[in-house]
Design an enzyme around this catalytic site. Structure first.
Site, PDB file in Angstrom:
ATOM      1  N   ASP A 187       0.864  -1.173   0.000  1.00  0.00           N
ATOM      2  CA  ASP A 187       0.000   0.000   0.000  1.00  0.00           C
ATOM      3  C   ASP A 187       0.906   1.230   0.000  1.00  0.00           C
ATOM      4  OD1 ASP A 187      -1.654   2.181   0.675  1.00  0.00           O
ATOM      5  OD2 ASP A 187      -3.077   0.862   1.697  1.00  0.00           O
ATOM      6  N   LYS A 212      -6.642  10.024  -1.081  1.00  0.00           N
ATOM      7  CA  LYS A 212      -5.684  10.823  -0.327  1.00  0.00           C
ATOM      8  C   LYS A 212      -4.844  11.712  -1.253  1.00  0.00           C
ATOM      9  CE  LYS A 212      -7.240   8.394   3.212  1.00  0.00           C
ATOM     10  NZ  LYS A 212      -7.959   7.255   2.616  1.00  0.00           N
TER      11      LYS A 212
END
Length: 398
Positions: A187, A212
């Site tokens: 990730d 994000k």
């Protein structure tokens, strides 16, 4: 001066231009949004060939859309992968991968410090379907090596990790997992390809919460998967099309394409401002501990410098007085916003133990370095002096 015409195009150039020619779209500088759920076939035979995979083309919006295609081509290039796939959220991206590659009885090794919902997905959701999940401290690769076996299908971790920013040696974990043929999934939400490209260190798959930094403006939900062309084809067909149906909308693809255009510039500013904030916090007498990959006091400072081109915009810290003092501090902030998520233009602060990582039990948090007083700060794009002033006044008011 001779032009350097044979060198690869730079990161921002590809983020702005790759995969799109305005001349092919009536001169539109910005790629159009294809707001359609289905696509017409030139002939019945052509449609049949597309369904059989014998002809390229678009069939139905759940599988692929032209707006998605541009975003996927750019993300694959920026991460250094062969192909990419969009999904409706970061959790949808992770789920689509796992539901594609895992079967009952397979084993997965997961770092013990990850985003709270991801932790719940592995430890509470996948285990319901016969997948065996092992937790390990990936900052100590030997603990991973002890668990790797013939049934290990995948290893999963974040680096830097949410919320305490632990940095994991991607190349070493990939070497260990490779002995068993396990798929290495990283990730890369916190760093983004602007600062770190896990595939270059041996990872097989990269996932993102595009919500994000990739989006960067706090106005969308999205996920990204990057890997080999064969892996992405499998995930798109099985995990996305059949298992989750978690398609990213064309409009959110459009917003992400906008975000990619400024990603490199934004990460430079996030990192520079975070460095100044980290220095303030490190030197303040009311701060008990701080974790930021750009500080020389950070335990994995050298590893972070090898893997990341800049330390990023996230800081974890704890005040003297623990949770009560941390809550009081958050309530005294005026510019900095109390909110979960990260990577936005606004500076955000949250309390992981009661918010993003509440899915961990109290003892689990203690074992995995998520203290009850830990705060996570996402340094935004405001003028850094204003951020510093707000933090300083809140600290001095305690």
């Amino acid at each position: 001066m001779t032009a350097r015409r044979n060198r690869p195009q730079g990161f921002s150039t590809r983020a702005i231009h790759l995969g799109y020619d305005p001349a092919e779209h009536d001169g539109a500088l910005t790629p159009p949004i294809y707001m359609t759920s289905t696509f017409a076939f030139e002939t019945a035979e052509a449609g049949s060939e597309m369904f059989r995979g014998e002809r390229a083309g678009y069939i139905y919006g759940r599988t692929r859309n032209p707006t998605q295609t541009i975003l996927e081509e750019r993300m694959a290039s920026l991460e250094g992968g062969e192909a990419a796939m969009t999904a409706g959220s970061g959790m949808a991206a992770i789920s689509s991968v796992m539901l594609t590659i895992l079967n009952p009885g397979d084993e997965v090794i997961v770092d013990h410090t990850i985003y709270g919902n991801t932790f719940a997905y592995f430890t509470q959701a996948l285990t319901r379907f016969g997948v065996i999940v092992h937790l390990a401290d990936f900052t100590r690769p030997e603990t991973v090596a002890e668990l790797v076996g013939e049934n290990t299908r995948a290893v999963f971790f974040e680096t830097p990790a949410n919320p305490n920013l632990r940095v994991i040696d991607i190349a070493e974990i990939a070497r260990i997992a490779g002995r068993a043929g396990a798929v290495v999934i990283v990730d890369n939400t916190f760093a983004t390809p602007a600062l770190q490209r896990p595939l270059e260190f041996g990872a097989d798959v990269v996932v993102h919460s595009a919500t994000k930094y990739l989006g960067g403006h706090g106005d969308l939900l999205g996920g990204i998967v990057v890997g080999t062309a064969d892996m992405i084809k499998q995930v798109r067909t099985t995990g996305l099309r059949w298992m989750t149906g978690a398609t990213l909308s064309p409009f959110n693809c459009f917003l992400l394409l906008r975000g990619l255009k400024t990603l490199e510039l934004r990460l430079e500013r996030h990192s520079a401002s975070a460095m100044a904030v980290a220095r303030l916090l490190e030197d303040h007498g009311k701060v008990a501990s701080i974790s930021y990959p750009g500080l020389e006091s950070f335990p994995q400072f050298d590893l972070a410098r090898r893997q990341m081109s800049a330390p990023g915009g996230l800081i974890a810290f704890e005040l003297d007085g623990g949770m009560d003092m941390g809550m009081a501090f958050m309530n005294k902030l005026s510019l900095v916003t109390r909110a979960v998520s990260l990577g936005d233009t606004e500076t955000l602060i949250q309390h992981p133990a009661s918010m993003t990582h509440a899915t961990y039990g109290t003892e689990e948090r203690a074992r995995h370095g998520i203290g009850d007083g830990l705060l996570r700060l996402s340094v935004g794009l405001e003028n850094v002096d204003d951020i510093l002033d707000d933090l300083d006044q809140a600290l001095n008011a305690l």
